[in-house]
Design a protein around this motif. Sequence first.
Motif, PDB file in Angstrom:
ATOM      1  N   CYS A  68       0.718  -1.124  -0.053  1.00 20.08           N
ATOM      2  CA  CYS A  68      -0.147   0.060  -0.062  1.00 20.08           C
ATOM      3  C   CYS A  68       0.837   1.200   0.006  1.00 20.08           C
ATOM      4  N   THR A  69       0.296   2.344  -0.210  1.00 22.41           N
ATOM      5  CA  THR A  69       0.988   3.837  -0.163  1.00 22.41           C
ATOM      6  C   THR A  69       0.116   4.320   1.095  1.00 22.41           C
ATOM      7  N   ARG A  70       0.910   4.668   2.139  1.00 24.20           N
ATOM      8  CA  ARG A  70       0.343   5.083   3.248  1.00 24.20           C
ATOM      9  C   ARG A  70      -0.402   6.309   2.984  1.00 24.20           C
ATOM     10  N   GLU A  94       5.586  11.005  11.707  1.00 28.20           N
ATOM     11  CA  GLU A  94       6.264  11.615  10.642  1.00 28.20           C
ATOM     12  C   GLU A  94       6.698  10.546   9.940  1.00 28.20           C
ATOM     13  N   ASP A  95       7.118   9.301  10.367  1.00 30.12           N
ATOM     14  CA  ASP A  95       7.659   7.991   9.406  1.00 30.12           C
ATOM     15  C   ASP A  95       6.435   7.163   9.120  1.00 30.12           C
ATOM     16  N   GLU A  96       5.273   7.456   9.389  1.00 28.43           N
ATOM     17  CA  GLU A  96       4.079   6.818   8.930  1.00 28.43           C
ATOM     18  C   GLU A  96       4.105   5.328   9.507  1.00 28.43           C
ATOM     19  N   ARG A  97       4.693   5.159  10.714  1.00 26.10           N
ATOM     20  CA  ARG A  97       4.944   3.721  11.340  1.00 26.10           C
ATOM     21  C   ARG A  97       3.575   3.784  12.294  1.00 26.10           C
ATOM     22  N   TYR A  98       3.262   5.029  12.744  1.00 26.69           N
ATOM     23  CA  TYR A  98       2.123   4.733  13.803  1.00 26.69           C
ATOM     24  C   TYR A  98       1.118   5.669  13.574  1.00 26.69           C
ATOM     25  N   TYR A  99      -0.062   5.084  13.648  1.00 30.44           N
ATOM     26  CA  TYR A  99      -1.402   5.798  13.722  1.00 30.44           C
ATOM     27  C   TYR A  99      -2.114   5.621  14.993  1.00 30.44           C
ATOM     28  N   LEU A 219     -19.222   6.328  -2.052  1.00 31.18           N
ATOM     29  CA  LEU A 219     -17.853   7.096  -1.693  1.00 31.18           C
ATOM     30  C   LEU A 219     -17.191   7.757  -3.030  1.00 31.18           C
ATOM     31  N   PRO A 220     -16.477   8.928  -2.838  1.00 32.03           N
ATOM     32  CA  PRO A 220     -15.457   9.294  -4.036  1.00 32.03           C
ATOM     33  C   PRO A 220     -14.484   8.367  -4.099  1.00 32.03           C
ATOM     34  N   THR A 221     -14.151   8.202  -5.348  1.00 32.69           N
ATOM     35  CA  THR A 221     -12.802   7.309  -5.522  1.00 32.69           C
ATOM     36  C   THR A 221     -11.436   7.918  -5.633  1.00 32.69           C
ATOM     37  N   GLY A 222     -11.400   9.235  -5.444  1.00 34.19           N
ATOM     38  CA  GLY A 222     -10.416  10.015  -5.492  1.00 34.19           C
ATOM     39  C   GLY A 222      -9.491   9.859  -6.715  1.00 34.19           C
ATOM     40  N   SER A 223      -7.889   9.742  -6.862  1.00 28.88           N
ATOM     41  CA  SER A 223      -7.217   9.456  -7.752  1.00 28.88           C
ATOM     42  C   SER A 223      -6.483   8.274  -7.817  1.00 28.88           C
ATOM     43  N   TYR A 224      -6.996   7.360  -7.016  1.00 31.01           N
ATOM     44  CA  TYR A 224      -6.127   5.993  -6.967  1.00 31.01           C
ATOM     45  C   TYR A 224      -7.314   5.002  -7.585  1.00 31.01           C
ATOM     46  N   ALA A 225      -6.812   4.231  -8.194  1.00 35.66           N
ATOM     47  CA  ALA A 225      -7.382   3.028  -9.039  1.00 35.66           C
ATOM     48  C   ALA A 225      -6.318   1.822  -9.286  1.00 35.66           C
ATOM     49  N   ILE A 226      -7.130   0.698  -9.267  1.00 37.74           N
ATOM     50  CA  ILE A 226      -6.211  -0.473  -9.685  1.00 37.74           C
ATOM     51  C   ILE A 226      -7.406  -1.351 -10.236  1.00 37.74           C
ATOM     52  N   SER A 227      -7.046  -2.016 -11.311  1.00 38.49           N
ATOM     53  CA  SER A 227      -8.050  -3.178 -11.820  1.00 38.49           C
ATOM     54  C   SER A 227      -7.544  -4.581 -11.140  1.00 38.49           C
ATOM     55  N   ILE A 228      -8.594  -5.539 -11.019  1.00 39.84           N
ATOM     56  CA  ILE A 228      -8.286  -6.662 -10.565  1.00 39.84           C
ATOM     57  C   ILE A 228      -7.035  -7.310 -11.685  1.00 39.84           C
ATOM     58  N   THR A 229      -7.085  -7.471 -12.864  1.00 36.07           N
ATOM     59  CA  THR A 229      -5.876  -7.823 -13.720  1.00 36.07           C
ATOM     60  C   THR A 229      -4.698  -7.132 -13.558  1.00 36.07           C
ATOM     61  N   ASP A 303      -9.034  -0.555   8.857  1.00 33.81           N
ATOM     62  CA  ASP A 303      -7.835  -1.066   7.991  1.00 33.81           C
ATOM     63  C   ASP A 303      -7.889  -0.931   6.525  1.00 33.81           C
ATOM     64  N   PHE A 304      -7.292   0.195   6.302  1.00 34.14           N
ATOM     65  CA  PHE A 304      -7.566   0.684   4.673  1.00 34.14           C
ATOM     66  C   PHE A 304      -6.319   0.478   3.801  1.00 34.14           C
ATOM     67  N   GLU A 305      -5.360  -0.328   4.210  1.00 31.88           N
ATOM     68  CA  GLU A 305      -4.196  -0.697   3.418  1.00 31.88           C
ATOM     69  C   GLU A 305      -4.442  -1.093   1.923  1.00 31.88           C
ATOM     70  N   TYR A 306      -5.647  -1.466   1.800  1.00 27.88           N
ATOM     71  CA  TYR A 306      -5.854  -2.203   0.396  1.00 27.88           C
ATOM     72  C   TYR A 306      -6.924  -1.229  -0.358  1.00 27.88           C
ATOM     73  N   ALA A 307      -7.366  -0.178   0.218  1.00 27.65           N
ATOM     74  CA  ALA A 307      -8.560   0.423  -0.459  1.00 27.65           C
ATOM     75  C   ALA A 307      -8.190   1.193  -1.587  1.00 27.65           C
ATOM     76  N   THR A 308      -8.982   1.433  -2.269  1.00 31.35           N
ATOM     77  CA  THR A 308      -8.646   2.210  -3.566  1.00 31.35           C
ATOM     78  C   THR A 308     -10.113   1.926  -4.631  1.00 31.35           C
ATOM     79  N   ALA A 309     -10.079   2.571  -5.923  1.00 31.02           N
ATOM     80  CA  ALA A 309     -11.020   2.501  -6.840  1.00 31.02           C
ATOM     81  C   ALA A 309     -10.706   1.099  -7.338  1.00 31.02           C
ATOM     82  N   SER A 310     -11.782   0.237  -7.617  1.00 34.85           N
ATOM     83  CA  SER A 310     -11.634  -0.866  -8.194  1.00 34.85           C
ATOM     84  C   SER A 310     -12.810  -1.666  -8.578  1.00 34.85           C
ATOM     85  N   HIS A 311     -13.070  -2.755  -8.986  1.00 30.03           N
ATOM     86  CA  HIS A 311     -14.205  -3.790  -9.510  1.00 30.03           C
ATOM     87  C   HIS A 311     -15.167  -3.607  -8.447  1.00 30.03           C
TER      88      HIS A 311
END
Length: 397
Positions: A68-70, A94-99, A219-229, A303-311
Amino acid sequence: MLDVNAAKPYSAGESFNALLPILKRAGLEQVLSICELLGGLSNHNYKITTPAGCYVLRVNADAADSFCTRQQEHFYWQQLAKAKLAPALLWVSEDERYYLSDFIESDLIESDLIESDFIESGLIESAVASVAECVVIEHNMIDSERFQRKRFIHWPALERQTSAADFMLGQSSLGILHHGDSQQASFNPEPWLMPIQQDKHPNSAAHLLLELLLQLRELPTGSYAISITEQWQEYHQQMLAYQASLALTHDWSERVAKLLNIQINIKHWCDDLAACLIKPQFCHRDLNPHNLLLKNNRLYCIDFEYATASHPLCELAVVLATHALTPIQQNELVTQYLSQHPYVTAHAVAAVPAAIDMYWVFACYWALLMAAQTEASRSADYLAWFDCFWPLITQES
């Protein structure tokens, strides 16, 4: 993957003290207790109690960074929190290790919402037993009409691994599937239009899941997207890169070979899904029971590590693959979720089994990639997860 209801006291001493400076940076100074929350497969999560309230501190696993991209994760987390579909994200290091986020104390759900359909086959018992940390509370209740025995469980106790074959068999029992000239089962479209038997309770698992799915797709998809393929190709290339550059174990390589042997099947499933797609939508992509919290008769995501626009079938497939739902409940979810869905074709229902298969395919890739990036003491655990997921993929050639 996280069950925020199950917790164990965090060991005192050096480890406890190591977290205190981090919590101070997050603005928490008067820490009363720290408890590790059970259920995570990669990241570590802790319940932090202070005089002002309770919070969750998440410590991100380094290996998870490759998935994922943090910044992308933050974007979708904040989007869902704004829509009141997730706990508020309060602080990121700052290092995106802790939320640091709000802690939501998840409510219990009456198991008799599903128990009547599962009790004869014993599936509800296995679903409860499969989550060792779940809390089961039984007590007797008397209403004006009859004496009832009620059981209350946490949402993760609804966990059950369901393959595409399991799903199709369940729908076949309702007359939803038929076998044509080919040996593969196909969907008979007419029965999907039949009236669905409604659950007696408005807060049943199926109704809650459907409500969440319908909210998420808006919900809005934002600028992120990945297809299943594209996701398959990305995971596959990562796997091949590790195979070429690292001295990995024979056990790891044996499991790679298994995935290599089903690449034709994977391509067919991806093609089936691409054929019914009109437009991507927001997808959490990991709505398993450990990533859902029940509060005040509504579900919240974590847990939104895999969230994106997709199928759109990504969301439906995860719920079908990981929740202990009856065939009728599965039918209700599929029918109502896909009814006049704006982003898939009218024939998308026929690709549901392919979406379930791809969920387990991605789970196997995840297990191998985590094993490749993890110390030997943990690598075996991820290979064991691969062995758990692998039988759930359709193996026919």
